[in-house]
Design a protein around this motif. Sequence first.
Motif, PDB file in Angstrom:
ATOM      1  N   HIS A  45       0.838  -1.206   0.000  1.00 62.96           N
ATOM      2  CA  HIS A  45       0.000   0.000   0.000  1.00 62.96           C
ATOM      3  C   HIS A  45       0.872   1.255   0.000  1.00 62.96           C
ATOM      4  N   ARG A  46       1.887   1.290   0.862  1.00 62.13           N
ATOM      5  CA  ARG A  46       2.798   2.445   0.904  1.00 62.13           C
ATOM      6  C   ARG A  46       3.565   2.588  -0.403  1.00 62.13           C
ATOM      7  N   LEU A  47       3.944   1.459  -1.003  1.00 64.03           N
ATOM      8  CA  LEU A  47       4.670   1.480  -2.273  1.00 64.03           C
ATOM      9  C   LEU A  47       3.818   2.073  -3.395  1.00 64.03           C
ATOM     10  N   VAL A  48       2.521   1.751  -3.374  1.00 63.26           N
ATOM     11  CA  VAL A  48       1.622   2.207  -4.435  1.00 63.26           C
ATOM     12  C   VAL A  48       1.166   3.646  -4.201  1.00 63.26           C
ATOM     13  N   THR A  49       0.798   3.972  -2.979  1.00 63.82           N
ATOM     14  CA  THR A  49       0.192   5.279  -2.721  1.00 63.82           C
ATOM     15  C   THR A  49       1.193   6.375  -2.400  1.00 63.82           C
ATOM     16  N   GLY A  50       2.386   6.000  -1.962  1.00 63.46           N
ATOM     17  CA  GLY A  50       3.381   7.001  -1.608  1.00 63.46           C
ATOM     18  C   GLY A  50       4.451   7.130  -2.669  1.00 63.46           C
ATOM     19  N   THR A  51       5.427   7.950  -2.358  1.00 63.36           N
ATOM     20  CA  THR A  51       6.596   8.103  -3.212  1.00 63.36           C
ATOM     21  C   THR A  51       7.792   7.621  -2.406  1.00 63.36           C
ATOM     22  N   PRO A  52       8.335   6.468  -2.750  1.00 60.74           N
ATOM     23  CA  PRO A  52       9.433   5.930  -1.945  1.00 60.74           C
ATOM     24  C   PRO A  52      10.714   6.747  -2.078  1.00 60.74           C
ATOM     25  N   GLU A  53      11.394   6.935  -0.945  1.00 63.77           N
ATOM     26  CA  GLU A  53      12.702   7.591  -0.978  1.00 63.77           C
ATOM     27  C   GLU A  53      13.790   6.568  -1.232  1.00 63.77           C
ATOM     28  N   ARG A  54      13.550   5.340  -0.799  1.00 60.59           N
ATOM     29  CA  ARG A  54      14.477   4.236  -1.046  1.00 60.59           C
ATOM     30  C   ARG A  54      13.689   3.072  -1.609  1.00 60.59           C
ATOM     31  N   LEU A  55      14.286   2.383  -2.563  1.00 56.15           N
ATOM     32  CA  LEU A  55      13.623   1.249  -3.203  1.00 56.15           C
ATOM     33  C   LEU A  55      14.682   0.224  -3.541  1.00 56.15           C
ATOM     34  N   SER A  56      14.470  -1.018  -3.106  1.00 62.22           N
ATOM     35  CA  SER A  56      15.472  -2.039  -3.389  1.00 62.22           C
ATOM     36  C   SER A  56      15.422  -2.413  -4.871  1.00 62.22           C
ATOM     37  N   LEU A  57      16.556  -2.768  -5.413  1.00 60.99           N
ATOM     38  CA  LEU A  57      16.622  -3.143  -6.821  1.00 60.99           C
ATOM     39  C   LEU A  57      15.824  -4.414  -7.123  1.00 60.99           C
ATOM     40  N   PRO A  58      15.787  -5.411  -6.214  1.00 60.99           N
ATOM     41  CA  PRO A  58      14.934  -6.571  -6.506  1.00 60.99           C
ATOM     42  C   PRO A  58      13.448  -6.199  -6.644  1.00 60.99           C
ATOM     43  N   VAL A  59      12.961  -5.266  -5.825  1.00 58.50           N
ATOM     44  CA  VAL A  59      11.560  -4.826  -5.939  1.00 58.50           C
ATOM     45  C   VAL A  59      11.358  -4.088  -7.255  1.00 58.50           C
ATOM     46  N   LEU A  60      12.290  -3.207  -7.608  1.00 57.05           N
ATOM     47  CA  LEU A  60      12.190  -2.481  -8.875  1.00 57.05           C
ATOM     48  C   LEU A  60      12.206  -3.446 -10.054  1.00 57.05           C
ATOM     49  N   ALA A  61      13.107  -4.420 -10.009  1.00 58.76           N
ATOM     50  CA  ALA A  61      13.187  -5.403 -11.092  1.00 58.76           C
ATOM     51  C   ALA A  61      11.904  -6.222 -11.189  1.00 58.76           C
ATOM     52  N   ALA A  62      11.320  -6.586 -10.042  1.00 60.02           N
ATOM     53  CA  ALA A  62      10.074  -7.356 -10.047  1.00 60.02           C
ATOM     54  C   ALA A  62       8.933  -6.532 -10.639  1.00 60.02           C
ATOM     55  N   LEU A  63       8.843  -5.259 -10.274  1.00 66.54           N
ATOM     56  CA  LEU A  63       7.790  -4.398 -10.825  1.00 66.54           C
ATOM     57  C   LEU A  63       7.959  -4.250 -12.339  1.00 66.54           C
ATOM     58  N   CYS A  64       9.193  -4.089 -12.793  1.00 62.98           N
ATOM     59  CA  CYS A  64       9.447  -3.984 -14.233  1.00 62.98           C
ATOM     60  C   CYS A  64       9.045  -5.269 -14.947  1.00 62.98           C
ATOM     61  N   ASP A  65       9.302  -6.420 -14.322  1.00 61.49           N
ATOM     62  CA  ASP A  65       8.935  -7.698 -14.926  1.00 61.49           C
ATOM     63  C   ASP A  65       7.414  -7.893 -14.938  1.00 61.49           C
ATOM     64  N   ILE A  66       6.766  -7.534 -13.859  1.00 59.09           N
ATOM     65  CA  ILE A  66       5.300  -7.692 -13.770  1.00 59.09           C
ATOM     66  C   ILE A  66       4.609  -6.924 -14.894  1.00 59.09           C
ATOM     67  N   PHE A  67       5.052  -5.704 -15.116  1.00 60.33           N
ATOM     68  CA  PHE A  67       4.377  -4.846 -16.089  1.00 60.33           C
ATOM     69  C   PHE A  67       5.069  -4.820 -17.456  1.00 60.33           C
ATOM     70  N   ASP A  68       6.187  -5.543 -17.580  1.00 57.86           N
ATOM     71  CA  ASP A  68       6.955  -5.605 -18.823  1.00 57.86           C
ATOM     72  C   ASP A  68       7.339  -4.194 -19.292  1.00 57.86           C
ATOM     73  N   ILE A  69       7.970  -3.455 -18.375  1.00 59.64           N
ATOM     74  CA  ILE A  69       8.384  -2.075 -18.634  1.00 59.64           C
ATOM     75  C   ILE A  69       9.806  -1.884 -18.123  1.00 59.64           C
TER      76      ILE A  69
END
Length: 112
Positions: A45-69
């Motif tokens: 919920h915080r990831l979607v509704t907020g603006t993260p100041e820190r984001l792990s690369l595995p989470v970023l990579a997973a989001l890119c894979d989920i949405f193919d972006i």
Amino acid sequence: MKAKRQVSYQWRLREVMAAHGMFTISDLVGPLAERDIKLSVSQVHRLVTGTPERLSLPVLAALCDIFDIGPGDLIATRAENVEERRTGTGSAPGIVDMAVIRPKRARIRPGE
């Protein structure tokens, strides 16, 4: 003297989710878990509704894979020159000319 640069970013996960037909937080929990990203519903919920100041690369990579972006589709960046503030003394910022603000010694002449 180099101009200062101000950088900013916009987190676009909510927009990306909507473009892919995901409108609830729980729609994202499963796909993240499939990619071995274990986040609680409140963390997602915080990831979607907020603006993260820190984001792990595995989470970023997973989001890119989920949405193919690519990461640039999730994070819109902006950089612009910022004018330095002018000082009243006309010198460089932070430098004070003491001769301008130091009072002159008074001379007292007898009999005048």
